[in-house]
Write an enzyme that holds these catalytic residues in place. Structure first.
Site, short mmCIF file in Angstrom:
data_model
loop_
_atom_site.label_atom_id
_atom_site.label_comp_id
_atom_site.label_asym_id
_atom_site.label_seq_id
_atom_site.Cartn_x
_atom_site.Cartn_y
_atom_site.Cartn_z
N ASP A 1 38.28 37.47 56.87
CA ASP A 1 38.58 36.25 57.62
C ASP A 1 38.12 35.06 56.79
OD1 ASP A 1 39.17 35.81 60.91
OD2 ASP A 1 38.35 34.08 59.82
N THR B 1 51.52 37.99 67.21
CA THR B 1 52.69 37.77 68.07
C THR B 1 53.51 36.63 67.49
OG1 THR B 1 51.46 38.54 69.97
CG2 THR B 1 53.39 37.18 70.42
N PHE C 1 49.40 45.49 71.84
CA PHE C 1 49.52 45.37 73.30
C PHE C 1 48.17 45.45 74.01
CE2 PHE C 1 53.41 47.41 71.65
CZ PHE C 1 54.32 46.41 71.97
N LEU C 2 47.06 45.34 73.27
CA LEU C 2 45.75 45.51 73.92
C LEU C 2 45.47 44.39 74.90
CD1 LEU C 2 43.29 43.45 72.85
CD2 LEU C 2 43.53 44.80 70.81
N ASN D 1 55.21 40.54 77.47
CA ASN D 1 54.37 39.51 78.07
C ASN D 1 55.16 38.63 79.04
OD1 ASN D 1 52.05 40.43 76.94
ND2 ASN D 1 51.72 38.73 75.54
N CYS E 1 47.27 34.48 75.62
CA CYS E 1 48.52 35.19 75.36
C CYS E 1 49.66 34.81 76.30
CB CYS E 1 48.27 36.69 75.43
SG CYS E 1 47.01 37.21 74.26
N LYS F 1 39.81 35.87 82.93
CA LYS F 1 39.82 37.13 83.67
C LYS F 1 38.43 37.75 83.54
CE LYS F 1 41.69 40.81 81.22
NZ LYS F 1 42.77 41.51 80.51
N ARG G 1 40.38 30.27 77.04
CA ARG G 1 41.62 29.63 76.60
C ARG G 1 42.60 29.58 77.78
NH1 ARG G 1 43.32 33.11 71.57
NH2 ARG G 1 42.33 34.69 72.87
C1 UGA Z 1 47.95 40.30 77.96
C2 UGA Z 1 48.79 41.58 78.14
O1 UGA Z 1 48.45 42.19 79.38
C3 UGA Z 1 48.51 42.56 76.99
O2 UGA Z 1 49.35 43.69 77.13
C4 UGA Z 1 48.84 41.85 75.66
O3 UGA Z 1 48.57 42.67 74.55
C5 UGA Z 1 47.97 40.61 75.55
O4 UGA Z 1 48.23 39.73 76.67
C6 UGA Z 1 48.34 39.92 74.27
O5 UGA Z 1 49.47 39.46 74.14
O6 UGA Z 1 47.53 39.90 73.34
P1 UGA Z 1 45.38 39.69 78.41
O7 UGA Z 1 45.74 38.29 78.00
O8 UGA Z 1 44.14 40.32 77.91
O9 UGA Z 1 46.57 40.69 78.04
O10 UGA Z 1 45.26 39.64 80.01
P2 UGA Z 1 46.03 40.26 81.27
O11 UGA Z 1 45.30 41.43 81.78
O12 UGA Z 1 47.48 40.40 80.99
O13 UGA Z 1 45.83 39.07 82.32
C7 UGA Z 1 46.41 37.80 82.05
C8 UGA Z 1 46.16 36.86 83.20
O14 UGA Z 1 46.91 37.26 84.34
C9 UGA Z 1 44.71 36.75 83.67
O15 UGA Z 1 44.41 35.38 83.85
C10 UGA Z 1 44.70 37.50 84.98
O16 UGA Z 1 43.74 37.00 85.86
C11 UGA Z 1 46.11 37.22 85.48
N1 UGA Z 1 46.61 38.23 86.45
C12 UGA Z 1 46.76 39.53 86.07
C13 UGA Z 1 46.92 37.83 87.73
O17 UGA Z 1 46.79 36.64 88.12
N2 UGA Z 1 47.39 38.77 88.63
C14 UGA Z 1 47.56 40.07 88.27
O18 UGA Z 1 48.01 40.87 89.13
C15 UGA Z 1 47.24 40.45 86.96
#
Ligand code: UGA
Length: 417
Positions: free
Chosen positions: A12, A103, A130-131, A193, A245, A308, A315
């Site tokens: 990095d 991405t 996709f993590l 996404n 994301c 979350k 962010r």
């Molecule tokens: C998301 C995707 O889920 C991953 O698969 C992807 O790899 C990642 O983006 C990425 O592009 O790097 P992430 O950003 O860690 O992962 O978080 P999520 O679990 O998707 O949650 C995103 C937001 O949606 C959070 O603010 C969460 O609170 C909200 N959310 C989630 C809701 O408001 N309701 C739900 O039912 C689920």
């Protein structure tokens, strides 16, 4: 990768991050990461460097730099990807594989493959990630699928062989693999996404309708979720999605589709974004309303800052946004989060923070939950007894409304009567 048995160097340009990592300290909060980092360094298979020359000799070069939203635009900023590839090219050998993880807008890999080919004998593949934050270690060690975007012909065969070697342990566990072209691999990531964001905004749109009809969106989600074609996951209505994301990825998708002359195909994502942002207004409105319109100098406990649970990432966090807006209305906001205070303070030093969420609640006129950390889901009227007011705004529909009302509290959820 080191945990999977590979010999790895992590590079990095940020010397502070590299110094921390070299000491076995993760520069962000992620459950399970410190343990795996320590064991990988101890194994001798993992080291860190700020020198791209240390990439020499590696067979596979992952490029995993960020692609944030461009300032004042919807499009993704590819500066870091372009710079990383350009800096890597002089260190590549014939037959090396460069595997893009970032991405990127569809079309990027094709453009970069020409640069890689012109500057070296290496091959480019696009291998989207996709993590999920909070589950990053598990999702990396045991991914639910692998996508290889590879060039046509011999180069593509060689790229697949190398990626199969990298992911040998996942393949042994029958992880599905889709081997495809660059454009499909890039679009898989964008559309995954976009679909997740749409699912969340769909249920939040139903919450808006529930709010004017007296229906309960959580029961609605349970009921439609029993249909296996719909599924209950990602149907939690609340203050909406944030993070590094989903929000920027749907905007970058809109921008790219417009560049391609197909803006109308994903125009609905503007509505998805709009519904999502309206939910933040709704939480602020509920707080103002519960105070009879008089927010000035009222004390408000905001529980949650991270976008979350199990993350310190703020962010585009709806939770932090709600805290900042209430502060902007003249309220005395005391915000608490198990991990995200430091990151929030550096962005918004004007806010007041409390490490202990029960201290944030003490003397509060209104308590607002905006991130469903375990500690907040387990909050009870007894634990919150030191609040001055008896109003709970549940921005994540995550506590038992019946129990709070029975204890004499005014409970307001999102999309719930
Ligand atoms: C998301 C995707 O889920 C991953 O698969 C992807 O790899 C990642 O983006 C990425 O592009 O790097 P992430 O950003 O860690 O992962 O978080 P999520 O679990 O998707 O949650 C995103 C937001 O949606 C959070 O603010 C969460 O609170 C909200 N959310 C989630 C809701 O408001 N309701 C739900 O039912 C689920």
């Amino acid at each position: 990768m080191a945990e999977l048995g590979h010999e790895v160097v992590g590079i990095d340009v940020d010397a502070a991050k590299i110094a921390l990592l070299s000491e076995g300290r993760a520069p962000f909060y992620e459950p399970g990461l410190p343990e795996i980092l320590t064991s990988a360094i101890a194994s001798g298979r993992l080291r860190f460097s700020t020198e791209l020359a240390d990439a020499r000799g590696a067979a596979v070069h992952f490029v995993a730099v960020g692609t944030p939203q461009r300032r004042g635009e919807n499009a993704a900023d590819l500066t870091y990807v372009d710079a990383a590839i350009a800096a890597l090219i002089p260190h590549l050998s014939d037959g090396d594989l460069v595997a893009g993880k970032s991405t990127v807008p569809v079309g990027t890999a094709a453009r970069l493959s020409e640069l890689v080919a012109a500057g070296s004998g290496a091959i480019l593949a696009w291998n989207p990630e996709f993590l999920r934050e909070g589950f990053a270690v598990k999702d990396t060690i045991s991914p639910d699928r692998l996508v290889y975007g590879v060039p046509a012909g011999e180069a593509g065969i060689r790229a697949k062989e190398l990626l199969d070697e990298v992911y040998a342990s996942a393949l042994l566990n029958d992880t599905p693999v889709v081997v495809t072209d660059y454009a499909t691999a890039e679009l898989v990531k964008a559309s995954a996404n976009a679909f997740l964001a749409t699912k969340i905004s769909f249920i939040n749109a139903m919450a808006e309708i529930a709010e004017v009809t007296g229906a309960d969106v959580t029961q609605l989600a349970d009921a439609i979720g029993f249909d296996a074609r719909i599924g209950r996951r990602f149907l939690n209505a609340g203050v909406g999605f944030g993070g590094g994301c989903l929000p920027k990825d749907i905007r970058a998708f809109i921008a790219r589709a417009e560049e391609l002359g197909r803006g109308e195909s994903v125009a609905f994502l503007k509505e998805v974004d709009g519904i999502n942002l309206r939910r933040r207004d709704r939480v602020v409105d509920l707080v103002v309303d519960s105070l009879g319109g008089e927010v000035y100098q009222k004390r408000i406990a905001v529980l949650g800052l991270a976008f979350k649970p199990d993350s310190d990432d703020v962010r585009d966090s709806p939770a932090l946004d709600v805290a900042v807006r209430l502060h902007g209305l003249g309220a005395q906001v005391v915000a608490s989060d198990p991990q995200a205070i430091e990151n929030s303070r550096s962005l918004h030093p004007q806010l007041t923070f409390a490490e202990d969420h029960l201290a944030a609640i003490e003397g509060a006129d209104v308590v607002v939950i905006v991130t469903e950390w375990k500690q907040f889901r387990e909050l009870t009227p007894e634990l919150a007894a030191a609040a001055k007011g008896r109003v709970l705004i549940d921005g994540r529909n995550c506590v038992d409304a019946v129990a709070w009302r029975a204890a004499g509290w005014t409970y307001r959820g999102l999309g719930r009567p």
